[in-house]
Design a protein around this motif. Structure first.
Motif, PDB file in Angstrom:
ATOM      1  N   GLN A 191      11.238  -1.158  -0.305  1.00  0.00           N
ATOM      2  CA  GLN A 191      11.125  -1.795  -1.606  1.00  0.00           C
ATOM      3  C   GLN A 191      10.213  -3.021  -1.547  1.00  0.00           C
ATOM      4  O   GLN A 191       9.469  -3.295  -2.486  1.00  0.00           O
ATOM      5  N   ARG A 192      10.273  -3.748  -0.431  1.00  0.00           N
ATOM      6  CA  ARG A 192       9.378  -4.899  -0.278  1.00  0.00           C
ATOM      7  C   ARG A 192       7.926  -4.446  -0.175  1.00  0.00           C
ATOM      8  O   ARG A 192       7.028  -5.045  -0.788  1.00  0.00           O
ATOM      9  N   ILE A 193       7.678  -3.392   0.591  1.00  0.00           N
ATOM     10  CA  ILE A 193       6.316  -2.879   0.748  1.00  0.00           C
ATOM     11  C   ILE A 193       5.769  -2.422  -0.603  1.00  0.00           C
ATOM     12  O   ILE A 193       4.598  -2.663  -0.933  1.00  0.00           O
ATOM     13  N   GLN A 194       6.604  -1.760  -1.390  1.00  0.00           N
ATOM     14  CA  GLN A 194       6.182  -1.322  -2.729  1.00  0.00           C
ATOM     15  C   GLN A 194       5.782  -2.515  -3.593  1.00  0.00           C
ATOM     16  O   GLN A 194       4.767  -2.475  -4.308  1.00  0.00           O
ATOM     17  N   ALA A 195       6.591  -3.564  -3.542  1.00  0.00           N
ATOM     18  CA  ALA A 195       6.320  -4.749  -4.364  1.00  0.00           C
ATOM     19  C   ALA A 195       5.008  -5.414  -3.946  1.00  0.00           C
ATOM     20  O   ALA A 195       4.188  -5.795  -4.792  1.00  0.00           O
ATOM     21  N   GLU A 196       4.810  -5.563  -2.652  1.00  0.00           N
ATOM     22  CA  GLU A 196       3.586  -6.198  -2.164  1.00  0.00           C
ATOM     23  C   GLU A 196       2.361  -5.341  -2.475  1.00  0.00           C
ATOM     24  O   GLU A 196       1.299  -5.858  -2.826  1.00  0.00           O
TER      25      GLU A 196
ATOM     26  N   SER B  88       0.222  11.177  -9.206  1.00  0.00           N
ATOM     27  CA  SER B  88      -0.562  10.276  -8.356  1.00  0.00           C
ATOM     28  C   SER B  88       0.123   8.924  -8.207  1.00  0.00           C
ATOM     29  O   SER B  88       0.172   8.353  -7.110  1.00  0.00           O
ATOM     30  N   ALA B  89       0.660   8.400  -9.304  1.00  0.00           N
ATOM     31  CA  ALA B  89       1.360   7.112  -9.260  1.00  0.00           C
ATOM     32  C   ALA B  89       2.620   7.215  -8.407  1.00  0.00           C
ATOM     33  O   ALA B  89       2.938   6.307  -7.635  1.00  0.00           O
ATOM     34  N   ILE B  90       3.327   8.329  -8.533  1.00  0.00           N
ATOM     35  CA  ILE B  90       4.543   8.527  -7.744  1.00  0.00           C
ATOM     36  C   ILE B  90       4.199   8.617  -6.264  1.00  0.00           C
ATOM     37  O   ILE B  90       4.896   8.062  -5.408  1.00  0.00           O
ATOM     38  N   ALA B  91       3.108   9.326  -5.944  1.00  0.00           N
ATOM     39  CA  ALA B  91       2.679   9.458  -4.553  1.00  0.00           C
ATOM     40  C   ALA B  91       2.338   8.100  -3.960  1.00  0.00           C
ATOM     41  O   ALA B  91       2.665   7.803  -2.806  1.00  0.00           O
ATOM     42  N   GLU B  92       1.693   7.246  -4.756  1.00  0.00           N
ATOM     43  CA  GLU B  92       1.313   5.915  -4.279  1.00  0.00           C
ATOM     44  C   GLU B  92       2.541   5.060  -4.003  1.00  0.00           C
ATOM     45  O   GLU B  92       2.589   4.324  -3.007  1.00  0.00           O
ATOM     46  N   VAL B  93       3.548   5.160  -4.860  1.00  0.00           N
ATOM     47  CA  VAL B  93       4.752   4.340  -4.700  1.00  0.00           C
ATOM     48  C   VAL B  93       5.627   4.840  -3.556  1.00  0.00           C
ATOM     49  O   VAL B  93       6.154   4.052  -2.773  1.00  0.00           O
ATOM     50  N   THR B  94       5.798   6.165  -3.444  1.00  0.00           N
ATOM     51  CA  THR B  94       6.736   6.729  -2.469  1.00  0.00           C
ATOM     52  C   THR B  94       6.123   7.058  -1.118  1.00  0.00           C
ATOM     53  O   THR B  94       6.830   7.165  -0.122  1.00  0.00           O
ATOM     54  N   GLY B  95       4.793   7.245  -1.095  1.00  0.00           N
ATOM     55  CA  GLY B  95       4.158   7.640   0.152  1.00  0.00           C
ATOM     56  C   GLY B  95       4.254   9.131   0.423  1.00  0.00           C
ATOM     57  O   GLY B  95       3.860   9.596   1.499  1.00  0.00           O
ATOM     58  N   LEU B  96       4.774   9.891  -0.531  1.00  0.00           N
ATOM     59  CA  LEU B  96       4.904  11.340  -0.376  1.00  0.00           C
ATOM     60  C   LEU B  96       3.619  12.041  -0.816  1.00  0.00           C
ATOM     61  O   LEU B  96       2.837  11.504  -1.577  1.00  0.00           O
ATOM     62  N   THR B  97       3.440  13.279  -0.330  1.00  0.00           N
ATOM     63  CA  THR B  97       2.283  14.056  -0.754  1.00  0.00           C
ATOM     64  C   THR B  97       2.520  14.591  -2.161  1.00  0.00           C
ATOM     65  O   THR B  97       3.660  14.715  -2.626  1.00  0.00           O
ATOM     66  N   ARG B  98       1.442  14.929  -2.826  1.00  0.00           N
ATOM     67  CA  ARG B  98       1.546  15.482  -4.172  1.00  0.00           C
ATOM     68  C   ARG B  98       2.310  16.809  -4.135  1.00  0.00           C
ATOM     69  O   ARG B  98       3.086  17.101  -5.049  1.00  0.00           O
ATOM     70  N   GLN B  99       2.109  17.593  -3.065  1.00  0.00           N
ATOM     71  CA  GLN B  99       2.804  18.876  -2.960  1.00  0.00           C
ATOM     72  C   GLN B  99       4.316  18.686  -2.892  1.00  0.00           C
ATOM     73  O   GLN B  99       5.079  19.437  -3.517  1.00  0.00           O
ATOM     74  N   THR B 100       4.740  17.677  -2.129  1.00  0.00           N
ATOM     75  CA  THR B 100       6.182  17.398  -2.017  1.00  0.00           C
ATOM     76  C   THR B 100       6.747  16.971  -3.366  1.00  0.00           C
ATOM     77  O   THR B 100       7.837  17.401  -3.764  1.00  0.00           O
TER      78      THR B 100
END
Length: 213
Positions: free
Chosen positions: A19-24, A181-193
């Motif tokens: 959560q900290r990494i996401q905020a930064e 794309s926004a979800i992938a950026e926040v979670t670090g997951l691939t678009r396929q996942t």
């Protein structure tokens, strides 16, 4: 003026650091981080949590409270809306990492106030609805995994490439119509996942439940 990040996790699969990494990554400059670990947002009000109650003691007018999303404050409609309004009453600005929402009590225009309050109510309701949907999906996944004919009884399949926290974040952002794309950026997951979760939430939940068991 101080910017405080409040984080909360309720299971061993979730991490506060994420959560900290996401905020930064979203551009927030955090002065102080306060976190509750192993605390449910459904059954425990913010003011009753070991660290959550500190927020009411240390935040002053002009300070900013940052949370990943409003569900970190709570998963109950009344708890979330009451907490946000109390902070605004004290002159504290509440901001979210996801969707970059800002709530403050600066405006005195009745129309703007009505729009703000309606948005708070909507997001608080969404937090509770998401909690109830996640709980139902988890229950269904566990029941499915317990069935004698469930494939997991013979073979668990591939271990999920996402954690409980990532799954919950994906579901929350999908419910808010966030793009993949926004979800992938926040979670670090691939678009396929993310697409797999999007098209089969119950299956993704069942996989998490099977491996957790």
């Amino acid at each position: 003026m101080t910017t405080v990040l409040y984080s909360r996790v309720s299971t061993k699969d979730q991490t506060l650091e994420h959560q900290r990494i996401q905020a930064e990554a979203a551009g927030f400059r955090i002065d102080l981080e306060i976190a509750d670990h192993g605390v449910s947002g459904v059954s425990t009000r913010l003011a009753e949590r070991p660290e959550g109650k500190r927020l009411f003691d240390i935040l002053r007018a002009g300070d900013t409270l940052v949370v990943r999303w409003v569900d970190r404050l709570g998963r109950n409609y009344n708890d979330v809306s009451d907490a946000i309004r109390e902070f605004m009453r004290r002159g504290v600005i509440v901001r979210t990492v996801i969707n970059n929402m800002t709530f403050d009590g600066a405006t005195t225009d009745p129309i703007q106030m009505a729009v703000r309050d309606a948005l708070i109510a909507f997001m608080a309701a969404t937090a509770q609805a998401q909690a109830e949907a996640t709980k139902e999906a988890r229950r269904n996944g566990i029941e499915y995994a317990k069935r004698p004919d469930a494939p997991e009884k013979k073979y668990l399949g591939r271990k999920p490439s996402f954690t409980r926290q990532q799954y919950d974040t994906v579901c929350s952002m999908l419910d808010m119509s966030s793009g993949v794309s926004a979800i992938a950026e926040v979670t670090g997951l691939t678009r396929q996942t993310i697409y797999r979760i999007k098209h089969d939430r119950e299956g993704a939940e069942a996989a998490l439940a099977s491996w957790a068991a």
